[in-house]
Design a protein around this motif. Sequence first.
Motif, PDB file in Angstrom:
ATOM      1  N   TYR A 138      35.676  53.262  25.989  1.00  0.00           N
ATOM      2  CA  TYR A 138      35.591  52.663  27.319  1.00  0.00           C
ATOM      3  C   TYR A 138      36.888  51.944  27.686  1.00  0.00           C
ATOM      4  CZ  TYR A 138      30.796  53.443  28.907  1.00  0.00           C
ATOM      5  OH  TYR A 138      29.650  54.006  29.396  1.00  0.00           O
ATOM      6  N   GLU A 139      37.543  51.328  26.710  1.00  0.00           N
ATOM      7  CA  GLU A 139      38.795  50.631  27.007  1.00  0.00           C
ATOM      8  C   GLU A 139      39.865  51.602  27.506  1.00  0.00           C
ATOM      9  OE1 GLU A 139      40.161  48.326  23.755  1.00  0.00           O
ATOM     10  OE2 GLU A 139      38.773  46.675  24.127  1.00  0.00           O
ATOM     11  N   ILE A 140      39.831  52.835  27.008  1.00  0.00           N
ATOM     12  CA  ILE A 140      40.832  53.825  27.417  1.00  0.00           C
ATOM     13  C   ILE A 140      40.440  54.518  28.715  1.00  0.00           C
ATOM     14  CG2 ILE A 140      41.949  55.995  26.768  1.00  0.00           C
ATOM     15  CD1 ILE A 140      43.011  53.536  25.295  1.00  0.00           C
ATOM     16  N   TYR A 141      39.183  54.967  28.804  1.00  0.00           N
ATOM     17  CA  TYR A 141      38.786  55.829  29.914  1.00  0.00           C
ATOM     18  C   TYR A 141      38.098  55.079  31.061  1.00  0.00           C
ATOM     19  CZ  TYR A 141      39.914  59.616  26.746  1.00  0.00           C
ATOM     20  OH  TYR A 141      40.577  60.465  25.891  1.00  0.00           O
ATOM     21  N   LYS A 142      37.538  53.901  30.786  1.00  0.00           N
ATOM     22  CA  LYS A 142      36.894  53.136  31.862  1.00  0.00           C
ATOM     23  C   LYS A 142      37.297  51.665  31.779  1.00  0.00           C
ATOM     24  CE  LYS A 142      32.863  56.053  32.664  1.00  0.00           C
ATOM     25  NZ  LYS A 142      31.382  56.099  32.818  1.00  0.00           N
ATOM     26  N   PRO A 143      38.607  51.390  31.820  1.00  0.00           N
ATOM     27  CA  PRO A 143      39.057  49.997  31.683  1.00  0.00           C
ATOM     28  C   PRO A 143      38.698  49.134  32.894  1.00  0.00           C
ATOM     29  CG  PRO A 143      40.902  51.408  32.255  1.00  0.00           C
ATOM     30  CD  PRO A 143      39.739  52.325  32.011  1.00  0.00           C
ATOM     31  N   LYS A 144      38.339  49.772  34.017  1.00  0.00           N
ATOM     32  CA  LYS A 144      38.032  49.028  35.230  1.00  0.00           C
ATOM     33  C   LYS A 144      36.535  48.771  35.395  1.00  0.00           C
ATOM     34  CE  LYS A 144      42.077  50.763  37.720  1.00  0.00           C
ATOM     35  NZ  LYS A 144      42.585  51.469  38.928  1.00  0.00           N
ATOM     36  N   ASP A 145      35.828  48.818  34.260  1.00  0.00           N
ATOM     37  CA  ASP A 145      34.391  48.516  34.267  1.00  0.00           C
ATOM     38  C   ASP A 145      34.145  47.314  33.362  1.00  0.00           C
ATOM     39  OD1 ASP A 145      31.670  48.498  34.421  1.00  0.00           O
ATOM     40  OD2 ASP A 145      31.360  50.554  33.723  1.00  0.00           O
TER      41      ASP A 145
ATOM     42  N   MET B 126      47.944  54.894  20.461  1.00  0.00           N
ATOM     43  CA  MET B 126      48.976  55.521  21.279  1.00  0.00           C
ATOM     44  C   MET B 126      48.589  55.526  22.761  1.00  0.00           C
ATOM     45  SD  MET B 126      50.026  58.719  18.789  1.00  0.00           S
ATOM     46  CE  MET B 126      51.236  59.350  19.952  1.00  0.00           C
ATOM     47  N   MET B 127      47.332  55.828  23.051  1.00  0.00           N
ATOM     48  CA  MET B 127      46.889  55.854  24.442  1.00  0.00           C
ATOM     49  C   MET B 127      46.843  54.448  25.042  1.00  0.00           C
ATOM     50  SD  MET B 127      43.888  58.763  24.265  1.00  0.00           S
ATOM     51  CE  MET B 127      43.695  58.854  26.043  1.00  0.00           C
ATOM     52  N   ARG B 128      46.471  53.478  24.237  1.00  0.00           N
ATOM     53  CA  ARG B 128      46.466  52.092  24.716  1.00  0.00           C
ATOM     54  C   ARG B 128      47.891  51.621  25.018  1.00  0.00           C
ATOM     55  NH1 ARG B 128      43.551  47.151  24.236  1.00  0.00           N
ATOM     56  NH2 ARG B 128      44.901  45.375  23.750  1.00  0.00           N
TER      57      ARG B 128
ATOM     58  N   ARG C 264      49.009  53.197  28.210  1.00  0.00           N
ATOM     59  CA  ARG C 264      48.384  52.596  29.383  1.00  0.00           C
ATOM     60  C   ARG C 264      48.985  51.234  29.705  1.00  0.00           C
ATOM     61  NH1 ARG C 264      44.135  49.220  30.175  1.00  0.00           N
ATOM     62  NH2 ARG C 264      43.559  49.233  27.965  1.00  0.00           N
ATOM     63  N   LEU C 265      49.241  50.433  28.663  1.00  0.00           N
ATOM     64  CA  LEU C 265      49.834  49.116  28.881  1.00  0.00           C
ATOM     65  C   LEU C 265      51.253  49.245  29.431  1.00  0.00           C
ATOM     66  CD1 LEU C 265      48.589  47.196  25.709  1.00  0.00           C
ATOM     67  CD2 LEU C 265      47.750  46.983  28.051  1.00  0.00           C
ATOM     68  N   SER C 266      51.975  50.258  28.949  1.00  0.00           N
ATOM     69  CA  SER C 266      53.339  50.471  29.454  1.00  0.00           C
ATOM     70  C   SER C 266      53.308  50.867  30.929  1.00  0.00           C
ATOM     71  CB  SER C 266      54.035  51.562  28.646  1.00  0.00           C
ATOM     72  OG  SER C 266      54.135  51.193  27.287  1.00  0.00           O
ATOM     73  N   ALA C 267      52.306  51.680  31.311  1.00  0.00           N
ATOM     74  CA  ALA C 267      52.196  52.103  32.703  1.00  0.00           C
ATOM     75  C   ALA C 267      51.858  50.920  33.608  1.00  0.00           C
ATOM     76  CB  ALA C 267      51.128  53.186  32.829  1.00  0.00           C
ATOM     77  N   VAL C 268      51.030  50.021  33.108  1.00  0.00           N
ATOM     78  CA  VAL C 268      50.659  48.832  33.891  1.00  0.00           C
ATOM     79  C   VAL C 268      51.858  47.913  34.071  1.00  0.00           C
ATOM     80  CG1 VAL C 268      49.243  46.750  33.930  1.00  0.00           C
ATOM     81  CG2 VAL C 268      48.235  48.932  33.240  1.00  0.00           C
ATOM     82  N   ALA C 269      52.651  47.770  32.991  1.00  0.00           N
ATOM     83  CA  ALA C 269      53.838  46.905  33.061  1.00  0.00           C
ATOM     84  C   ALA C 269      54.868  47.493  34.011  1.00  0.00           C
ATOM     85  CB  ALA C 269      54.417  46.726  31.669  1.00  0.00           C
TER      86      ALA C 269
END
Length: 542
Positions: A394-401, A532-534, A537-542
């Motif tokens: 869920y943290e990877i695929y549904k972080p906005k829930d 790796m996916m986390r 994702r964090l790099s994309a947010v930054a």
Amino acid sequence: MSKLTIHIALVASFLCILVVPSFAAVQPDAARMIPVLDGGRIKPLDTYAREQVRNIYGKSSIGGQDPLQSIFQWISDPDASAKAELILIDYLPLREKLGLNPGKKRFSLETLRDNAAFGALIEEVRHMPDNEQKKIHKEAGATYHRAMTLSQVLNQDLPLVPPADPHQPWGSPARHDHGVANDEQIHRAMGYWVDMGKAFAMNDQNGFNTAASQFASTTKTMAGSTMVTDTHLKVESWYHVNHPARWAWVLYLLSFLLFVSFSVANKPNLRWIAVTVWLTGFAAHLAALLLRAYISGRAPWSNMYESMQMLAFGIMFFAVFFEFFSKAKVFLPASAVLGVIALVVNDASPFDPFVTPLAPVLKSYWLTFHVMVMMLGYSACALAMGIGHFVLGYEIYKPKDPAQLANLDKALYRTVQIAMLFLVTGIILGAMWANESWGRYWGWDPKETWALITWFFYLAVAHGRFSGWWKRTGTAVLSIVGFPVVLMTYYGVNFFLTGLHSYAGGGSPEPMPPLAWVYLVFETIFLIGYWMMRKKRLSAVA
């Protein structure tokens, strides 16, 4: 259709005729309930046949043939059966040492009888202490046992004739002592047995049915008060024919697929269908345990096969409990996956699936409480591991829930707490049993030590979560990383280490099963992939 295609089809059909075994026309159903005294208890001949076929051949049946039919075929033509390749030799170094074809796994009784290297190796094993035996010696001993079992069947040395003294072993059609019962009963029973063999060989179904019923009735009368009820024999035969635990994992798998389908299709209103299928599987699972308890007359978790069923059942039990009190709503699908894995692995393992009498050290009321509580602790650990995967997913695929992530986090934490509670309770009960059996509460036996290590690990996970040392992600990762510790305590100690709880017998430890390596590799890949996916994702947010 081309001529080449027709020729191929004809050749394939001819090969199928050569490969598929020719089953006898006689169906042995009338002989299933004949009582047999074997392994310290009375069981139906149907169960005895299944045990012997699995022991000799290494599978539950030979080409899909009814095991009882296989037994009667062996008896009806012992010379041909002695030449048939029935005896499993699964260990390649043993086949090489005996000079056998390394590309084959099954060999005839005649081949082993004529193999001088096999005879010499068995003599070596007989004069070797258990703690000095290596794997090749143990495998040779197991092969010898298979060969002797087949030889007994071919010689009709089956424990079918009740004695006059109920404390004596049952006789056999091959070598019965005329003192086991009066001559009239003996001659009558043996006459019926001979009639059964003749009818089977002549494909006389009616004659076989009549003789089998008369033989069963006569031997039950001879057994008298020591005889178990017909209901008991029928229940045991039904249990082995229908495999309720197998139905359970099939239904669990179907329910998981339904959960996923309804989730992907965004039709939560149909979730009740998946829940109904899951509950049906749970009922079949419960029935498997209750039937096994009825058949054995004891708690159904005294060996590895039974405890694996109990491990899976505990996962389901906690899933039902949490499903009613948690808002996460992932416990049923998570438990379905875990239940399928546990039950399928149990079916595929070399563990003995048949009911066996308790070892003397296990004949205690503590078996019911200590083992059950420990298995529930392991089940809670397994469920925490499963929920941990959902948290990271869920943290990877549904972080906005955030609401669902919070529910999952709370559910995971509660599951870890439950695991910790059951583990420490099981350890305390085990210490009390140890004091009663061995005169001490604690002796740093490998099983005791690893149970303590497991409890300390989950105690650290729960305490670290409470103290804020790690949050949701850390708890999820640790619940996944910690489960191999549980597997070492539950399974590994029994086979890899020497101790009071071990099955290695003081000899060389067993190698790690391939499935264990597969599991460890899968979890390693999963955690690396998550990291790796986390990070991405964090790099994309930054």
